[in-house]
Motif scaffolding. Structure first.
Motif, PDB file in Angstrom:
ATOM      1  N   MET A 131      -6.355  14.271  -3.188  1.00  0.00           N
ATOM      2  CA  MET A 131      -5.192  14.591  -2.362  1.00  0.00           C
ATOM      3  C   MET A 131      -4.102  13.538  -2.546  1.00  0.00           C
ATOM      4  SD  MET A 131      -6.713  15.855   1.313  1.00  0.00           S
ATOM      5  CE  MET A 131      -5.074  15.794   2.065  1.00  0.00           C
ATOM      6  N   LEU A 132      -4.509  12.273  -2.583  1.00  0.00           N
ATOM      7  CA  LEU A 132      -3.550  11.194  -2.770  1.00  0.00           C
ATOM      8  C   LEU A 132      -2.821  11.346  -4.100  1.00  0.00           C
ATOM      9  CD1 LEU A 132      -5.607   8.091  -1.527  1.00  0.00           C
ATOM     10  CD2 LEU A 132      -4.057   9.544  -0.215  1.00  0.00           C
ATOM     11  N   LEU A 133      -3.561  11.685  -5.145  1.00  0.00           N
ATOM     12  CA  LEU A 133      -2.952  11.871  -6.460  1.00  0.00           C
ATOM     13  C   LEU A 133      -1.976  13.045  -6.453  1.00  0.00           C
ATOM     14  CD1 LEU A 133      -6.104  11.286  -8.703  1.00  0.00           C
ATOM     15  CD2 LEU A 133      -4.143   9.755  -8.452  1.00  0.00           C
ATOM     16  N   LYS A 152     -13.228   0.935  -8.006  1.00  0.00           N
ATOM     17  CA  LYS A 152     -12.990   2.283  -8.537  1.00  0.00           C
ATOM     18  C   LYS A 152     -11.653   2.823  -8.047  1.00  0.00           C
ATOM     19  CE  LYS A 152     -14.927   6.955  -8.635  1.00  0.00           C
ATOM     20  NZ  LYS A 152     -16.031   7.850  -8.156  1.00  0.00           N
ATOM     21  N   GLU A 153     -11.369   2.597  -6.769  1.00  0.00           N
ATOM     22  CA  GLU A 153     -10.102   3.073  -6.212  1.00  0.00           C
ATOM     23  C   GLU A 153      -8.927   2.305  -6.809  1.00  0.00           C
ATOM     24  OE1 GLU A 153     -11.236   4.571  -1.734  1.00  0.00           O
ATOM     25  OE2 GLU A 153     -11.267   2.416  -2.152  1.00  0.00           O
ATOM     26  N   PHE A 157      -5.985   4.370  -8.884  1.00  0.00           N
ATOM     27  CA  PHE A 157      -4.595   4.433  -8.427  1.00  0.00           C
ATOM     28  C   PHE A 157      -3.719   3.355  -9.075  1.00  0.00           C
ATOM     29  CE2 PHE A 157      -7.114   5.921  -4.649  1.00  0.00           C
ATOM     30  CZ  PHE A 157      -6.893   7.275  -4.905  1.00  0.00           C
ATOM     31  N   PHE A 158      -4.236   2.743 -10.159  1.00  0.00           N
ATOM     32  CA  PHE A 158      -3.463   1.717 -10.853  1.00  0.00           C
ATOM     33  C   PHE A 158      -2.184   2.317 -11.423  1.00  0.00           C
ATOM     34  CE2 PHE A 158      -2.453  -0.610 -14.800  1.00  0.00           C
ATOM     35  CZ  PHE A 158      -2.198  -1.857 -14.245  1.00  0.00           C
ATOM     36  N   ASN A 159      -1.089   1.639 -11.215  1.00  0.00           N
ATOM     37  CA  ASN A 159       0.218   2.065 -11.727  1.00  0.00           C
ATOM     38  C   ASN A 159       0.690   3.372 -11.095  1.00  0.00           C
ATOM     39  OD1 ASN A 159       2.385   1.310 -13.323  1.00  0.00           O
ATOM     40  ND2 ASN A 159       1.778   2.650 -15.014  1.00  0.00           N
ATOM     41  N   LEU A 164      -3.116   1.020  -1.344  1.00  0.00           N
ATOM     42  CA  LEU A 164      -4.299   1.032  -0.494  1.00  0.00           C
ATOM     43  C   LEU A 164      -4.325  -0.224   0.368  1.00  0.00           C
ATOM     44  CD1 LEU A 164      -6.820   2.273  -3.178  1.00  0.00           C
ATOM     45  CD2 LEU A 164      -5.825   3.617  -1.339  1.00  0.00           C
ATOM     46  N   LYS A 165      -3.509  -0.246   1.363  1.00  0.00           N
ATOM     47  CA  LYS A 165      -3.437  -1.368   2.285  1.00  0.00           C
ATOM     48  C   LYS A 165      -2.636  -0.918   3.497  1.00  0.00           C
ATOM     49  CE  LYS A 165       0.659  -3.200  -0.069  1.00  0.00           C
ATOM     50  NZ  LYS A 165       1.264  -4.375  -0.733  1.00  0.00           N
TER      51      LYS A 165
END
Length: 283
Positions: A131-133, A152-153, A157-159, A164-165
């Motif tokens: 969903m985030l993607l 893994k997360e 979600f790199f780049n 995630l904070k």
């Protein structure tokens, strides 16, 4: 105190009858328990349920700002058993959120998932990540409130415009939630709220007073939001707010937490003593 303040099945369990007193945030709790036949009108008249407003509903870090470029999405988890699954974590939810953000010209989404998400069914974690993607592909910047981030997360979600904070801004224009305690928490902050619901949910205990506030138009889909038009998310419904938040004694609203607890202990002790005295007088 029940399982938060929500229309979930967990809020109206028959085990509540074993307690001398039950606390509600407002009239909504009284009507919900009456609808579920947990208590009788006579028990309500005898102060079985005590209204404590926003004392025990839980807290959040959000503030309302009509000019904010952020909306909040706070999905609940999948529940301990399938019958208590009120989670909107679904690909359809991502599409609805993206559409609403576009309609309101909002570019930033703060997402606060329930900490138990994926506890019973790990597939919800995978769906949530996708969903985030999908939201990021829709051109939105995502801020996920998450206390622990796995490697893994971080790699997934790199780049990406997915952070995630804790979000950099806690001021929001409105919120989208599931049937959960987050709804009344946000209303207490006077933040406009829209509620997701699945077609197959049967265990709802929504009082008649609110029947017009929870109209879900599924339109052939399994998931819907009770948002009729854009004005629904423009302001807080004062009528609904006063129904959710009320006090047994008007002075409670102006007391701090510690003083409210002292009042509650004193009131319950005195009422319990009086009821026992009346019982002894009958014999």
């Amino acid at each position: 105190m029940t399982h938060g303040e929500s229309h979930k099945l967990a809020s109206v369990k028959p085990i509540l009858r074993i307690y001398d007193f039950v606390i509600s945030s407002g009239q909504v709790g009284i009507d919900r328990l009456l609808k579920a036949n947990i208590f009788s009108p006579m028990e309500v008249e005898n102060s079985k349920i005590i209204l404590m407003g926003n004392t025990f509903i839980g807290q959040n870090d959000y503030e309302f700002d009509a000019t904010s470029n952020y909306l909040l999405y706070a999905p609940t988890w999948e529940g301990g058993v399938p019958e208590e699954n009120y989670s909107s974590v679904d690909y359809a939810a991502a599409e609805l959120i993206a559409n609403i953000a576009r309609d309101h010209q909002i570019n930033n989404i703060i997402i606060q998932p329930h900490p138990n998400l994926g506890h019973r069914d790990s597939s919800y974690v995978v769906v949530f990540q996708n969903m985030l993607l999908n939201l990021e592909k829709a051109g939105l910047t995502i801020y996920v409130k998450k206390s622990h981030v796995s490697w893994k997360e971080k790699w997934m979600f790199f780049n990406k415009n997915i952070h995630l904070k804790n979000a950099s801004s806690q001021k929001v224009r409105f919120a989208l939630v599931d049937l959960s305690a987050m709804e009344v928490q946000l209303y207490a902050k006077k933040i406009p709220v829209g509620v997701f619901c699945h077609r197959n949910i049967q265990n709802l205990f929504i009082p008649k007073f609110l029947k017009h506030d929870y109209v879900f138009d599924f339109q052939g889909h399994d998931l819907a939001l009770n948002v009729k038009d854009n004005t629904h998310l423009a302001h807080v419904n004062e009528r609904k707010l006063n129904y959710f938040i009320g006090y047994h004694d008007a002075k409670l609203e102006h007391l701090n937490f510690a003083d409210r607890i002292r009042w509650l202990c004193s009131y319950c002790s005195a009422l319990k003593y009086e009821k026992l005295r009346q019982c002894f007088e009958q014999y």
